[in-house]
Design a protein around this motif. Sequence first.
Motif, PDB file in Angstrom:
ATOM      1  N   LEU A 263       0.825  -1.212   0.000  1.00 15.02           N
ATOM      2  CA  LEU A 263       0.000   0.000   0.000  1.00 15.02           C
ATOM      3  C   LEU A 263       0.859   1.262   0.000  1.00 15.02           C
ATOM      4  N   ASP A 264       1.962   1.262   0.760  1.00 15.37           N
ATOM      5  CA  ASP A 264       2.826   2.445   0.799  1.00 15.37           C
ATOM      6  C   ASP A 264       3.477   2.705  -0.563  1.00 15.37           C
ATOM      7  N   ALA A 265       3.856   1.649  -1.256  1.00 17.35           N
ATOM      8  CA  ALA A 265       4.445   1.818  -2.581  1.00 17.35           C
ATOM      9  C   ALA A 265       3.431   2.413  -3.557  1.00 17.35           C
ATOM     10  N   LEU A 266       2.185   1.904  -3.512  1.00 13.97           N
ATOM     11  CA  LEU A 266       1.143   2.423  -4.408  1.00 13.97           C
ATOM     12  C   LEU A 266       0.760   3.850  -4.031  1.00 13.97           C
ATOM     13  N   LEU A 267       0.768   4.167  -2.734  1.00 10.17           N
ATOM     14  CA  LEU A 267       0.447   5.521  -2.294  1.00 10.17           C
ATOM     15  C   LEU A 267       1.486   6.508  -2.808  1.00 10.17           C
ATOM     16  N   ALA A 269       3.194   6.196  -5.542  1.00  9.12           N
ATOM     17  CA  ALA A 269       2.937   6.344  -6.976  1.00  9.12           C
ATOM     18  C   ALA A 269       1.788   7.315  -7.228  1.00  9.12           C
ATOM     19  N   ILE A 270       0.733   7.240  -6.420  1.00 10.28           N
ATOM     20  CA  ILE A 270      -0.402   8.148  -6.576  1.00 10.28           C
ATOM     21  C   ILE A 270       0.010   9.579  -6.275  1.00 10.28           C
ATOM     22  N   TRP A 271       0.805   9.779  -5.242  1.00 12.68           N
ATOM     23  CA  TRP A 271       1.272  11.125  -4.897  1.00 12.68           C
ATOM     24  C   TRP A 271       2.117  11.726  -6.017  1.00 12.68           C
ATOM     25  N   ARG A 272       2.964  10.909  -6.616  1.00 11.74           N
ATOM     26  CA  ARG A 272       3.883  11.441  -7.626  1.00 11.74           C
ATOM     27  C   ARG A 272       3.193  11.684  -8.965  1.00 11.74           C
ATOM     28  N   ARG A 273       2.165  10.937  -9.277  1.00 15.23           N
ATOM     29  CA  ARG A 273       1.510  11.050 -10.581  1.00 15.23           C
ATOM     30  C   ARG A 273       0.249  11.901 -10.545  1.00 15.23           C
ATOM     31  N   SER A 274      -0.490  11.875  -9.427  1.00 10.70           N
ATOM     32  CA  SER A 274      -1.766  12.600  -9.318  1.00 10.70           C
ATOM     33  C   SER A 274      -2.661  12.311 -10.528  1.00 10.70           C
ATOM     34  N   PRO A 275      -3.042  11.041 -10.741  1.00 14.08           N
ATOM     35  CA  PRO A 275      -3.806  10.689 -11.945  1.00 14.08           C
ATOM     36  C   PRO A 275      -5.208  11.277 -11.939  1.00 14.08           C
ATOM     37  N   ILE A 276      -5.698  11.495 -13.148  1.00 11.41           N
ATOM     38  CA  ILE A 276      -7.063  12.020 -13.323  1.00 11.41           C
ATOM     39  C   ILE A 276      -7.997  10.903 -13.788  1.00 11.41           C
ATOM     40  N   ASP A 277      -7.563  10.140 -14.791  1.00 13.03           N
ATOM     41  CA  ASP A 277      -8.385   9.057 -15.321  1.00 13.03           C
ATOM     42  C   ASP A 277      -8.109   7.748 -14.571  1.00 13.03           C
ATOM     43  N   LYS A 278      -8.940   6.770 -14.825  1.00 17.68           N
ATOM     44  CA  LYS A 278      -8.791   5.455 -14.201  1.00 17.68           C
ATOM     45  C   LYS A 278      -7.504   4.783 -14.694  1.00 17.68           C
ATOM     46  N   ILE A 279      -6.793   4.152 -13.778  1.00 18.94           N
ATOM     47  CA  ILE A 279      -5.536   3.470 -14.096  1.00 18.94           C
ATOM     48  C   ILE A 279      -5.665   1.997 -13.746  1.00 18.94           C
ATOM     49  N   LEU A 280      -5.098   1.144 -14.591  1.00 21.27           N
ATOM     50  CA  LEU A 280      -5.081  -0.291 -14.344  1.00 21.27           C
ATOM     51  C   LEU A 280      -3.842  -0.632 -13.520  1.00 21.27           C
ATOM     52  N   VAL A 281      -4.041  -1.331 -12.407  1.00 17.52           N
ATOM     53  CA  VAL A 281      -2.934  -1.734 -11.526  1.00 17.52           C
ATOM     54  C   VAL A 281      -2.840  -3.254 -11.553  1.00 17.52           C
ATOM     55  N   HIS A 292      -8.606  -7.159   1.625  1.00 17.54           N
ATOM     56  CA  HIS A 292      -9.705  -6.195   1.528  1.00 17.54           C
ATOM     57  C   HIS A 292      -9.183  -4.764   1.585  1.00 17.54           C
ATOM     58  N   ASP A 293      -8.097  -4.533   2.339  1.00 19.34           N
ATOM     59  CA  ASP A 293      -7.524  -3.181   2.400  1.00 19.34           C
ATOM     60  C   ASP A 293      -7.008  -2.741   1.029  1.00 19.34           C
ATOM     61  N   TRP A 294      -6.381  -3.671   0.301  1.00 16.67           N
ATOM     62  CA  TRP A 294      -5.898  -3.343  -1.046  1.00 16.67           C
ATOM     63  C   TRP A 294      -7.070  -3.018  -1.963  1.00 16.67           C
ATOM     64  N   ASP A 295      -8.102  -3.828  -1.902  1.00 15.33           N
ATOM     65  CA  ASP A 295      -9.274  -3.610  -2.755  1.00 15.33           C
ATOM     66  C   ASP A 295      -9.947  -2.281  -2.410  1.00 15.33           C
ATOM     67  N   ASN A 296     -10.046  -1.954  -1.129  1.00 10.04           N
ATOM     68  CA  ASN A 296     -10.660  -0.679  -0.736  1.00 10.04           C
ATOM     69  C   ASN A 296      -9.826   0.509  -1.198  1.00 10.04           C
ATOM     70  N   PHE A 297      -8.484   0.377  -1.116  1.00  8.21           N
ATOM     71  CA  PHE A 297      -7.611   1.466  -1.553  1.00  8.21           C
ATOM     72  C   PHE A 297      -7.784   1.723  -3.054  1.00  8.21           C
ATOM     73  N   LEU A 298      -7.882   0.662  -3.844  1.00  4.89           N
ATOM     74  CA  LEU A 298      -8.083   0.827  -5.286  1.00  4.89           C
ATOM     75  C   LEU A 298      -9.406   1.526  -5.572  1.00  4.89           C
ATOM     76  N   SER A 299     -10.429   1.151  -4.849  1.00  2.20           N
ATOM     77  CA  SER A 299     -11.754   1.753  -5.070  1.00  2.20           C
ATOM     78  C   SER A 299     -11.753   3.238  -4.701  1.00  2.20           C
ATOM     79  N   GLN A 300     -11.084   3.585  -3.595  1.00  2.00           N
ATOM     80  CA  GLN A 300     -11.061   4.979  -3.143  1.00  2.00           C
ATOM     81  C   GLN A 300     -10.316   5.889  -4.109  1.00  2.00           C
ATOM     82  N   HIS A 301      -9.326   5.356  -4.829  1.00  2.00           N
ATOM     83  CA  HIS A 301      -8.508   6.186  -5.725  1.00  2.00           C
ATOM     84  C   HIS A 301      -8.827   5.935  -7.202  1.00  2.00           C
ATOM     85  N   ASP A 302      -9.964   5.331  -7.468  1.00  2.98           N
ATOM     86  CA  ASP A 302     -10.423   5.113  -8.847  1.00  2.98           C
ATOM     87  C   ASP A 302      -9.388   4.326  -9.653  1.00  2.98           C
ATOM     88  N   LEU A 303      -8.891   3.225  -9.059  1.00  5.07           N
ATOM     89  CA  LEU A 303      -7.941   2.338  -9.720  1.00  5.07           C
ATOM     90  C   LEU A 303      -8.607   1.006 -10.007  1.00  5.07           C
TER      91      LEU A 303
END
Length: 382
Positions: A263-267, A269-281, A292-303
């Motif tokens: 989660l910290d690695a993906l966080l 990446a989100i901070w550095r890129r600040s994506p607008i559209d949906k991204i495939l991870v 479930h924490d990983w799945d919730n994090f993806l949902s919260q950040h539109d991934l």
Amino acid sequence: MSGKRFPEEFKIEAVKQVTEKGHSLADVANRLGTTTHSLYAWIKRYGPEASHHQAKSDESDEIRRLKKELKRVTEERDIFKKSRGVLRKPVRLRYAFIRAHQAIWPVRLMCHVLDIHPSGYYAWVQHPDCHQERRRKYLLGRIKQFWLESGGVYGYRKIYSDLRDDGESCGINLVHRLMKQEGLTSQRGYRKPRSRGGSENIVAANKLARAFNPTEPNKSLVTDITYIKTHEGWLYLAVVIDLFSRRVIGWSMKSRITKELALDALLMAIWRRSPIDKILVHSDQGSQYTSHDWDNFLSQHDLEASMRRKDNCHDNAVAESCFQLLKRECIKRKTYSTREEARVDIFEYIEMFYNVKRRHSSNDQMSPVEYEKQYKEKLKSV
């Protein structure tokens, strides 16, 4: 880069590049994509106190050391002043400057100041009877210079690209033959430790389907975790890679392989890129990525989640290739006493070499940062 946020882990490792590795403040800030003002603030907050770095020594030893240092700095200053018009000239003109001033300053010191390899200079000053032999020795000096600048990890193909970019006209087979004769090889091989499987909770379909070459950044990311051996025990590294340029945009290192590591690695990446559209991870089916924490994090950040098929490493070949390069070119060459020592070395490889300098065949022999920069310039020109 104003407005971007960096995690504390990133700031601490960035500070070490200035305080421990000796890189200049401006160089580190430029490579990491931040400002010198921000980096200076990080140093004030996370840097060591001066008292922790000052070694007590005998007064006479200190005087001798200072005299020696003053002599070296004075000589380097004089060389810079004298060679100000030569620094940006071709290498052969820098060679001529050294030969003209070798009675004043040491040759190796001038080579260091002018950023050339001594063997290249000595090969240039020799005048064998055969013109081809002179050409071979000169080219060998350039090859050694580029090979050493890569940290001894480049093979003949990337050295050939460096030579061509620097204006040298030669064949790739000649470069291969000269490097083979001198024993200059790329860093090879690192045996990957066997990974442990996790229980499956939430498994996504393989939506990436090995489409490893998107046409623009911030469309497809891959992530994975690997192991680094130290005398203290395993250090676990999680990375997030943008498939467009193969740039590592997120990473995290911890002593335990937990979901927080991923989660910290993906966080980051989100901070550095600040994506607008949906991204495939895209990831594997490890317990960190099926939680479930990983799945919730993806949902919260539109991934959007994608996972490789079980026991099929080819579905995540880009991440495996990145780890293979890291271990072949950096980790295998050293034995780490502590996890902290490994963290510093891995940070330097990823942020100071892999992202900004290392050539990638998938990027037309450009570094990930340079490849993304070229893409942005093309968009502006359209």
